[in-house]
Enzyme design. Structure first.
Site, PDB file in Angstrom:
ATOM      1  N   ASP A   1      -4.191   2.795  -5.055  1.00 16.42           N
ATOM      2  CA  ASP A   1      -2.761   2.875  -4.737  1.00 16.42           C
ATOM      3  C   ASP A   1      -2.282   1.662  -3.945  1.00 16.42           C
ATOM      4  O   ASP A   1      -1.171   1.674  -3.419  1.00 16.42           O
ATOM      5  CB  ASP A   1      -2.471   4.159  -3.951  1.00 16.42           C
ATOM      6  CG  ASP A   1      -3.144   4.159  -2.583  1.00 16.42           C
ATOM      7  OD1 ASP A   1      -4.188   3.508  -2.443  1.00 16.42           O
ATOM      8  OD2 ASP A   1      -2.634   4.815  -1.659  1.00 16.42           O
TER       9      ASP A   1
ATOM     10  N   ASP B   1       0.832  -1.204   0.000  1.00 19.05           N
ATOM     11  CA  ASP B   1       0.000   0.000   0.000  1.00 19.05           C
ATOM     12  C   ASP B   1       0.868   1.256   0.000  1.00 19.05           C
ATOM     13  O   ASP B   1       1.960   1.267   0.569  1.00 19.05           O
ATOM     14  CB  ASP B   1      -0.900   0.002   1.246  1.00 19.05           C
ATOM     15  CG  ASP B   1      -2.167   0.803   1.031  1.00 19.05           C
ATOM     16  OD1 ASP B   1      -2.221   1.567   0.042  1.00 19.05           O
ATOM     17  OD2 ASP B   1      -3.103   0.671   1.838  1.00 19.05           O
TER      18      ASP B   1
ATOM     19  N   LYS C   1      -5.349  12.472  11.575  1.00 20.58           N
ATOM     20  CA  LYS C   1      -5.132  11.632  10.397  1.00 20.58           C
ATOM     21  C   LYS C   1      -6.076  11.970   9.247  1.00 20.58           C
ATOM     22  O   LYS C   1      -5.636  12.181   8.110  1.00 20.58           O
ATOM     23  CB  LYS C   1      -5.271  10.153  10.762  1.00 20.58           C
ATOM     24  CG  LYS C   1      -5.098   9.237   9.550  1.00 20.58           C
ATOM     25  CD  LYS C   1      -5.238   7.770   9.883  1.00 20.58           C
ATOM     26  CE  LYS C   1      -5.115   6.921   8.632  1.00 20.58           C
ATOM     27  NZ  LYS C   1      -5.258   5.476   8.891  1.00 20.58           N
TER      28      LYS C   1
END
Length: 846
Positions: free
Chosen positions: A742, A512, A581
């Site tokens: 991704d 990832d 985050k």
């Protein structure tokens, strides 16, 4: 999945028989109503501005239209469906059925079958030659069999307005003609026929839209019958054979069902026009073919465990939705009861609304899980494929919508590669590292540290594999519990094999990206500090940008607390990775300070110890500090974002939509346009008027959406380009490769090769002058082509000549547009100067 029931009781069989009888009756009624309507339309003199639907109602057999309508009634959720969406789906089903029928009638199917048979023979060879692409194989076969009907170019898709109006006409037939006895479930004094579908209005944001809702009697009948079969259209199911390779923008994916290369907004046609003008999209076609040619199969042991929990009241902790029997009971009260005060009535009303909302959400989640698990159960002994297409930014998606590897943790866990490969010398290590990644426990540890941790908990791993529901249940505490359990089972099988290196593994291992959007921005802006925080620079330990920003914000907070700022003192000990985050992740995709404040507010509310009276001030303070921290770490990112945003604003003010071309030659255009907020009145002719109004305003860009979406969409297109480059080079290296944007998947034995390819292609991509080429394209597209006459041979006009140049244009450009073009010209030239100054910082990505 068969319904969980104690034998076939009398009430259940009665409900199923009753529902079947009603459907038979509805079929007869709809068949007669359709024939009557066609007779009227055939003898009606339709004016030129009205679409005559009669030809579209004669393309299929009458019973086929009726079957499509009856199926849509069965699939209608209890909460109802938007009229526009329901009509679009009905019209699309008719078009799909008609397209397939046409291919049978013009003998395309026979020719397609023979070419496809030879194509799959080439694909199936064990000694595969990777210097010949599937697209090239197909084109070669098609040229060798050029006689007979053509496979490409003969299919013409219907305009969106035709699909919408035809579907709305069918909905109109259903609402007017489908009825049921009011006392069919409960004895009543009065018996009358009532409609089973109702048209009503609801609000989405500030817009009033038409809505089709089933009568509660129909919903109750369907729920009590608990039928054991679901009906799906073939094109929403995984393919039982390899997809047809994309060879043109109109040909690929399914064998018979027409499929678009690019998913677009309803009614938008500019994407198709752009794609048709492209001379060479072979790299894009080949990457989609590479993703679609990956064969899959079901992880049957794991599927059986999930189904057993699904049938046994589900589990919120494990993301298995419980049935409606576990939903909160909806309170009942009499609003006229004088024993309740006004405030008590208001509270009870809120409780009723919340309970109904919770029941609706639970039903939606349960049905979504039922669809996914039913398809997986149906495919449990098969090998299958997911054909791919892409959205307008170039991001790739599997065509089957319900069940694919882009799904939830549950869905991903039950999918494995159909092709197995030996683990090799390092494959078992990668399985263990992958398992630790799925737990989310060692984000700051090195790969070696994660491997050592996995070896220390090997007993828990084996216990999870052997006794998933009765043992220590270690796997249940992972971030992705079902994928973790699947990995535990694979590791257990490998370590117990005579030679783990020779163990044949079908398990996909993931790699990832580290905040992928910021990686692209750091590479574009050559930000050394930012590049290190998102793992673009060599480091002993993996870097975590979220923790880095949290530390930066904590430093700001400590400084402000020393200065006596009250809110900074209150926040002491509460600034964590989790709090910042989401905001850090979405800044790269254009989140505003307002949106970031809401995200941080939500995180602070989840902290029980944080004083609730300070949430407003704390979220305001923190969002400012997060943006400041990111600006220090990613100095070029905010400049690039501002440049993209301002360019898009000026372009849309000039009356254009923002357009660019990816490094692989894929044209991108943003489909954000201004539309009138009109009330959609339920009548198929007025739906036509609404949709035509939508089309007529299609060319007016929405300035706010255009400018806010340009930075994230541009980064998405770069991300997609990197994935496509990786897919192509993995194919040439003989790797199995699939992606979830991704996140890249391959066999354990080939992870090291994929990692090398991934990094090489990222460097190759960002070694190109991406921003320079974008600036040149925008200058040519939106400035020179408008202001410069053909005789100037596309040479930029100096700024001091612009005023006299505008007088020579015929017709002259409006002054507001002219001013925007001048501003855009200056902005693009300034950006080129900035790029030139920073071009020497190539060491960041090399």
């Amino acid at each position: 999945i068969h319904c969980h029931e104690m034998g076939d009781s009398v009430p259940l069989s009665f409900q199923r028989r009753l529902l079947a009888e009603q459907r038979t009756q509805w079929q007869k009624v709809l068949l007669q109503a359709l024939r009557d309507c066609k007779l009227i339309l055939a003898n009606t003199n339709t004016k030129s501005y009205r679409l005559n639907l009669y030809p579209y109602l004669c393309l299929l057999e009458d019973r086929e239209y009726v079957d499509i309508m009856i199926q849509s009634v069965s699939n209608l959720p209890p909460s109802g469906e938007s009229l526009k969406i329901l009509a679009r789906d009905l019209g699309h089903r008719v078009f799909t059925k008609y397209s397939v029928r046409q291919k049978h009638q013009n003998q395309t199917v026979e020719k397609l079958g023979s070419i496809y048979s030879m194509y799959t023979d080439l694909l199936a060879k064990d000694t595969k030659v990777y210097d010949v692409l599937p697209r090239e194989q197909w084109c070669k076969l098609e040229m060798e069999h050029s006689s007979g009907p053509t496979l490409q170019g003969g299919e013409i898709s219907w305009p969106y307005i035709v699909t919408l109006e035809l579907g709305t006409y069918l909905v109109d037939l259903m609402v007017k003609n489908l009825k049921i006895n009011s006392d069919i479930l409960n004895p009543a004094f009065e018996r009358k026929l009532i409609p089973i579908l109702y048209h009503m209005y609801t609000f989405r944001s500030t817009r009033q839209i038409g809505f089709i809702k089933p009568h509660p009697i129909l919903t109750q009948m369907q729920q009590e019958a608990t039928e054991t079969k679901l009906t799906f259209d073939s094109y929403v199911m995984p393919m039982m054979c390899p997809p047809v390779p994309w060879t043109t923008v109109k040909f690929g994916a399914y064998l018979l069902t027409p499929t678009k290369l690019m998913r677009t907004v309803d009614g938008a046609t500019q994407h198709e026009l752009l794609l048709e003008k492209c001379q060479n999209l072979h790299a894009v076609f080949d990457s989609l073919n590479q993703l679609g040619n990956c064969a899959w199969r079901i992880n049957k042991p794991l599927l059986d465990i999930i189904i057993s929990i699904f049938n046994d009241r589900g589990s919120d902790k494990l993301d298995i939705p419980p049935p409606l029997s576990e939903a909160p009971k909806i309170p009942h009260f009499n609003p006229q009861d004088p024993n309740y005060t006004a405030s008590q009535k208001a509270q009870l009303k809120r409780e009723v609304i919340n309970a109904k909302k919770k029941c609706s959400e639970m039903h939606s989640l349960r049905m979504d899980a039922l669809y996914k698990l039913s398809i997986a159960h149906h495919m449990r002994d098969e090998i299958f494929w997911f054909p791919h297409n892409m959205d307008f930014r170039g991001r790739t998606y599997p065509c089957p919508p319900y069940f694919n590897h882009l799904g939830s943790d549950v869905t991903r866990a039950i999918l494995v590669f159909a092709e197995g490969k030996p683990l090799g010398p390092k494959g078992l290590d990668w399985l263990k590292i992958h398992l630790v990644n799925l737990t989310g426990l060692k984000k700051r540890s090195s790969l070696q540290g994660r491997l050592e941790y996995a070896n220390t908990i090997i007993d828990d791993i084996l216990d999870s594999a052997d006794k998933p529901l009765t043992g220590k249940k270690w796997w249940m505490n992972a971030d992705e519990p079902w994928q973790a359990l699947a990995c535990c089972m694979e590791i257990a099988n490998a370590v117990r094999a005579p030679d783990p290196a020779k163990f044949i593994s079908h398990f996909p291992v993931h790699q990832d990206g580290s905040c992928n959007g910021l990686q692209h921005y750091a590479a574009l802006g050559r930000d050394v500090i930012g590049a290190r925080s998102v793992n673009l620079m060599p480091c002993e330990l993996p870097q975590d940008v979220y923790s880095g920003v949290a530390q930066q914000v904590e430093a700001f907070r400590a400084r402000d607390a020393e200065s006596g700022l009250m809110i900074a003192k209150v926040l002491e000990g509460f600034i964590s990775r989790k709090v910042v985050k989401q905001t850090v992740m979405t800044v790269v995709y254009g989140v505003t300070r307002y949106g970031g404040r809401l995200q941080i507010e939500k995180r602070l509310k989840e902290i029980d110890e944080f004083p609730k009276e300070y949430i407003w001030d704390a979220s305001h303070y923190l969002v400012r500090q997060v943006f400041s921290g990111l600006k220090e770490m990613f100095t070029g990112t905010r400049e690039i974002q501002d440049w993209l945003t301002e360019s898009a604003r000026l372009i849309s003010k000039c009356g254009h939509t923002v357009e660019w071309v990816t490094p692989l030659g894929l044209p991108i255009i943003q489909p954000y346009h201004r539309t009138r907020n009109q009330v959609v009145i339920f009548h198929y002719i007025l739906i036509f008027v609404y949709a035509w109004a939508f089309m007529s305003f299609l060319r007016r860009p929405d300035t706010v959406k255009q400018k806010n979406a340009f930075p994230p969409n541009f980064i998405h297109s770069l991300d997609s380009t990197h994935m496509m480059l990786t897919a192509l080079h993995c194919y040439s290296a003989g790797l199995t490769f699939v992606s979830v944007h991704d996140c890249f998947w391959t066999h354990a034995i080939t992870v090291d090769i994929m990692n090398k390819v991934c990094r090489e292609q990222f460097v190759a991509l960002h070694s190109q002058p991406i921003l320079q080429e974008l600036s040149n394209f925008l200058l040519q597209k939106y400035y020179i082509s408008v202001l410069c006459r053909p005789c100037l041979h596309s040479v930029p006009v100096p700024l001091f000549e612009l005023s006299s140049h505008n007088k020579r244009l015929s017709p002259p450009i409006p002054l507001s547009v002219y001013a925007s073009l001048c501003d855009l010209y200056g902005l693009l030239l300034c950006r080129q100067s900035y790029i030139t100054q920073h071009a020497c910082k190539t060491d960041v990505i090399k």
